[in-house]
Design an enzyme around this catalytic site. Structure first.
Site, PDB file in Angstrom:
ATOM      1  N   HIS A  57       9.871 -11.282 -27.843  1.00  0.00           N
ATOM      2  CA  HIS A  57      10.835 -11.923 -26.946  1.00  0.00           C
ATOM      3  C   HIS A  57      10.469 -13.369 -26.620  1.00  0.00           C
ATOM      4  O   HIS A  57      11.314 -14.122 -26.150  1.00  0.00           O
ATOM      5  CB  HIS A  57      11.047 -11.090 -25.666  1.00  0.00           C
ATOM      6  CG  HIS A  57       9.911 -11.093 -24.712  1.00  0.00           C
ATOM      7  ND1 HIS A  57       8.938 -10.108 -24.712  1.00  0.00           N
ATOM      8  CD2 HIS A  57       9.595 -11.941 -23.714  1.00  0.00           C
ATOM      9  CE1 HIS A  57       8.072 -10.365 -23.740  1.00  0.00           C
ATOM     10  NE2 HIS A  57       8.451 -11.469 -23.132  1.00  0.00           N
ATOM     11  N   ASP A  90       7.974  -5.178 -29.709  1.00  0.00           N
ATOM     12  CA  ASP A  90       8.028  -6.497 -29.068  1.00  0.00           C
ATOM     13  C   ASP A  90       6.845  -7.365 -29.495  1.00  0.00           C
ATOM     14  O   ASP A  90       6.212  -8.027 -28.679  1.00  0.00           O
ATOM     15  CB  ASP A  90       8.091  -6.367 -27.547  1.00  0.00           C
ATOM     16  CG  ASP A  90       8.418  -7.692 -26.869  1.00  0.00           C
ATOM     17  OD1 ASP A  90       9.071  -8.548 -27.500  1.00  0.00           O
ATOM     18  OD2 ASP A  90       7.992  -7.895 -25.709  1.00  0.00           O
ATOM     19  N   GLY A 164       5.921 -15.924 -18.828  1.00  0.00           N
ATOM     20  CA  GLY A 164       5.059 -16.990 -19.351  1.00  0.00           C
ATOM     21  C   GLY A 164       3.715 -16.436 -19.799  1.00  0.00           C
ATOM     22  O   GLY A 164       3.097 -16.963 -20.714  1.00  0.00           O
ATOM     23  N   ASN A 165       3.235 -15.359 -19.146  1.00  0.00           N
ATOM     24  CA  ASN A 165       2.051 -14.657 -19.619  1.00  0.00           C
ATOM     25  C   ASN A 165       2.381 -13.850 -20.886  1.00  0.00           C
ATOM     26  O   ASN A 165       1.487 -13.467 -21.623  1.00  0.00           O
ATOM     27  CB  ASN A 165       1.510 -13.679 -18.581  1.00  0.00           C
ATOM     28  CG  ASN A 165       0.611 -14.324 -17.565  1.00  0.00           C
ATOM     29  OD1 ASN A 165       1.010 -14.457 -16.413  1.00  0.00           O
ATOM     30  ND2 ASN A 165      -0.573 -14.723 -17.950  1.00  0.00           N
ATOM     31  N   SER A 166       3.666 -13.589 -21.101  1.00  0.00           N
ATOM     32  CA  SER A 166       4.075 -12.788 -22.261  1.00  0.00           C
ATOM     33  C   SER A 166       3.460 -13.326 -23.538  1.00  0.00           C
ATOM     34  O   SER A 166       3.511 -14.530 -23.803  1.00  0.00           O
ATOM     35  CB  SER A 166       5.593 -12.809 -22.421  1.00  0.00           C
ATOM     36  OG  SER A 166       6.201 -12.103 -21.387  1.00  0.00           O
TER      37      SER A 166
END
Length: 174
Positions: A57, A90, A164-166
């Site tokens: 994502h 993901d 944002g940590n993703s």
């Protein structure tokens, strides 16, 4: 959610005061920012050839991406290619051209095994709470190692994770 599965990292660090600082220092050059005009996320360098793991994502935009790497110096890589995506998990693999800058890419180190319930864990990335421009580390602990969601096994942690940590790693002291 997949952030929690991406990596359990850093073999050999002893548990003592300043552990968060040691984990942050050890991941500094391996955790990258992935950005474009539509958004941002984090990723981790897998090897010296420029292969990076992130969440799928993070890579959904048709706009060109840039990857920011911190080492002894900083570099922004603009030759960013999407290698592959696994939408159900993901996950995405991205490739940068290491020849674009003289900076030596530092792959993330992986632990031999996952942490157990009660172990300290750390999320490293570029969270929205800091505008996506500052690498941070947040601490927590593993609450469970056997949470099943739609057939997948997940860790439950108390670590604070922001958008944002993703794509960034969840680390332990190993």
């Amino acid at each position: 959610m997949v952030l929690l599965l991406l990596a359990l990292l850093l073999p050999g660090l002893a548990a003592q005061d300043g552990e968060r600082g040691r984990v942050f220092a050890a991941t500094r050059a391996s955790v990258v920012a992935i950005r474009n005009s539509e958004g941002y996320g984090s990723g981790l360098i897998l090897d010296e050839t420029g292969l990076i793991l992130t969440n799928a994502h993070v890579m959904i935009s048709a706009e060109a991406y840039a990857v920011e790497v911190e080492g002894p110096s900083r570099a922004t890589y603009r030759n960013v290619k999407l290698v592959g995506v696994h939408p159900k998990l993901d996950l995405a693999l991205v490739k940068i051209d290491p020849g674009e800058h003289p900076l030596k890419l530092q792959p993330i180190r992986r632990a031999a095994g996952p942490p157990g319930v009660g172990d300290a864990v750390y999320a490293v990335g570029f969270p929205s709470s800091r505008g996506g421009h500052t690498k941070t580390i947040t601490a927590g602990e593993v609450k469970a190692v056997d949470r099943f969601i739609e057939g997948g096994r997940y860790f439950e942690v108390t670590t604070e994770v922001w958008s944002g940590n993703s794509g960034g790693p969840l680390c332990n002291d190993r």
